[in-house]
Design an enzyme around this catalytic site. Structure first.
Site, short mmCIF file in Angstrom:
data_model
loop_
_atom_site.label_atom_id
_atom_site.label_comp_id
_atom_site.label_asym_id
_atom_site.label_seq_id
_atom_site.Cartn_x
_atom_site.Cartn_y
_atom_site.Cartn_z
N GLU A 169 0.86 -1.30 -0.04
CA GLU A 169 -0.08 0.13 -0.01
C GLU A 169 0.79 1.33 0.13
OE1 GLU A 169 -3.11 -0.22 2.95
OE2 GLU A 169 -4.23 -1.52 1.64
N GLU A 365 -5.87 -8.70 1.06
CA GLU A 365 -6.62 -8.14 2.20
C GLU A 365 -7.99 -7.66 1.89
OE1 GLU A 365 -4.96 -4.82 4.36
OE2 GLU A 365 -2.88 -5.39 3.80
#
Ligand code: BGP
Length: 461
Positions: A169, A365
């Site tokens: 990320e 995720e």
């Protein structure tokens, strides 16, 4: 026409679950581990909520936890290696053997239990020593230290680990630059300048690592773990549709374009021009990005976000300043403002099909957070079960649509430390008996979602 079996998932699908080192391990100074910026950042709020010192102490419970993974029937486990366990200060010549040994034990135990390790090299925890030494990722020096770290991981684990994620990320690090060690009190322009320069250096570093891994381990998969927020317009008006596209492109797709196509999108550079920011680029950088490409894509997908343009024709303002997020009251939201919008996952996965054809996609995720208490040894996490059920269904439909999803790793396998909200924001399928300030028994308890997910894996649907 043959009746499509929407529930069928291809054989060999990697049903997994996800964690990250600084959020699950604890043992923050054990066996030679150095401090990371994630440690330091969590200590600033130690008085208000749990920090990284102990968390759920996976470092000392890992055999028990893998036993639970085995019981759950996991085919994969997505976790991260703590960079400062391997290079405590970040710039040592030799790696910390005790750190390497911990991960050899963990990975060997996973393989013995037929659980495929999906390993994130860097999940927010850059060694603090590199920030003290040269400002971390803001400095071009960070590239060589990350490449050296990644090379050490490939040397040590390259023949055991077949799925690598380079950086978790990057876009989150840019919008929360204190996670890069950047001073949040800097004037806007300076802060963005440093954050986007750091983002650029991460792109170069991961391109080097993509190349290195594919040269040495051609059968392995390596890619980024991108924060993928499917962004929807608040209205059918073109200026709202354009606002949604601009944000989704700038925040999520730009990261995928650089990793998978090796080119920085022009719209991305145009946005930076609106801040009068020019990224410092060296000759040869473009060729490096073009030559170092991911051969898989990790996406962290939780929810959709809904946006509107603040004014109908202002595109001269920087993207984050001209767009407003709005709440859709027809949807359920977590206490922390993430919605429940499973069709958005199928839509988002189809967008990946359109852009990247059959690149292998790992959902690294996907999860639902709740404040939860143990009652008579049980946690009836019905909303998490509904979240998993509906998102797996939409993922299955996307797979039937032709999207090459090869793995699903809900966040999180076990209750762990939230990035920003301590211990009470729980995502796990396994409950840990501790709170922000009391360690209590630290015992593990299987939530109802554990039994649900176990059935899904067993039925492969
Ligand atoms: C993602 C991170 C994970 C995890 C997750 C949940 O951005 O990759 O590390 O933190 O978000 O968010 P939070 O921990 O803030 O609830």
């Amino acid at each position: 026409m043959k009746e499509l079996d929407y529930k069928k998932i291809p054989n060999g699908f990697l049903w997994g679950a996800s964690t990250s080192a600084f959020q699950v391990e604890g043992a923050y100074r054990e066996d030679g581990k150095g401090l990371s910026i994630a440690d330091i950042r969590s200590f600033r709020k130690s008085k208000e909520q749990l920090d990284t010192k102990v968390t759920v102490d996976h470092y000392h419970h890992w055999q028990e936890d893998i036993g639970l993974m085995k019981e759950l029937g996991l085919k994969s486990y997505r976790f991260s290696i703590s960079w400062p366990r391997i290079f405590p200060n970040g710039d040592e010549k030799e790696p910390n053997k005790a750190g390497l040994n911990f991960y050899h034990q963990l990975i060997d135990a996973l393989l013995e239990n037929n659980i495929e390790p999906i390993v994130t090299m860097y999940h927010f925890d850059q060694p603090y020593g590199l920030i003290e030494k040269y400002g971390g990722w803001v400095s071009r020096d960070a590239i060589k230290d990350f490449v050296k770290y990644a090379e050490c991981l490939l040397d040590e684990f390259g023949d055991k680990v077949r799925y690598w994620l380079t950086i978790n990320e990057q876009a989150v690090l840019v919008v929360a630059p204190d996670m890069l060690g950047i001073d949040l009190n800097l004037p806007d322009k300076k802060r963005y300048e440093q954050a986007f320069q750091a983002n650029y250096h991460m792109w170069l570093a991961q391109a080097e690592v993509f190349k290195m891994c594919q040269t040495r381990f051609p059968n392995s998969k390596i890619g980024p773990a991108v924060s993928y927020i499917t962004t929807l317009p608040a209205s059918r008006k073109s200026f709202d549709v354009m606002a949604a596209k601009d944000l989704e492109d700038f925040y999520s797709f730009a990261q995928m374009e650089v990793a998978l196509k090796g080119k920085i999108p022009i719209y991305f550079e145009n946005e930076l021009k609106k801040l009068d920011i020019t990224i410092e680029q060296y000759s040869g950088d473009q060729e490096l990005l073009l030559s170092g490409r991911a051969n898989c894509l990790g996406v962290n997908w939780y929810c959709t976000t809904i946006v509107e343009a603040k004014s109908t024709n202002d595109t001269e303002q920087f993207i984050f300043r001209r767009i407003e997020r709005i709440r859709d009251n027809d949807l359920r939201y977590t206490n922390w403002g993430w919605n429940f919008d499973p069709i958005g996952l199928r839509y988002g996965l189809r967008q990946l099909l359109n852009r990247y054809a059959d690149i292998p996609i790992l959902i690294t995720e996907c999860g639902w957070s709740e404040e939860e208490e143990l009652i008579d040894g049980k946690v009836h996490d019905v909303r998490r079960i509904e979240y998993l059920d509906k998102h797996i269904e939409q993922m299955a439909l996307a797979i039937q649509d032709g999207v090459n999803v090869i793995s699903f790793n809900p966040w999180s396998f076990i209750d762990i430390l939230s990035v920003g909200d301590g211990m009470e924001k729980r995502y796990g399928m396994v409950y840990v008996d501790r709170s922000n300030f009391e360690e209590r028994s630290m015992k593990r308890y299987k939530k109802d979602s554990f039994e649900f997910y176990k059935k899904v894996i067993k039925a492969n649907s």
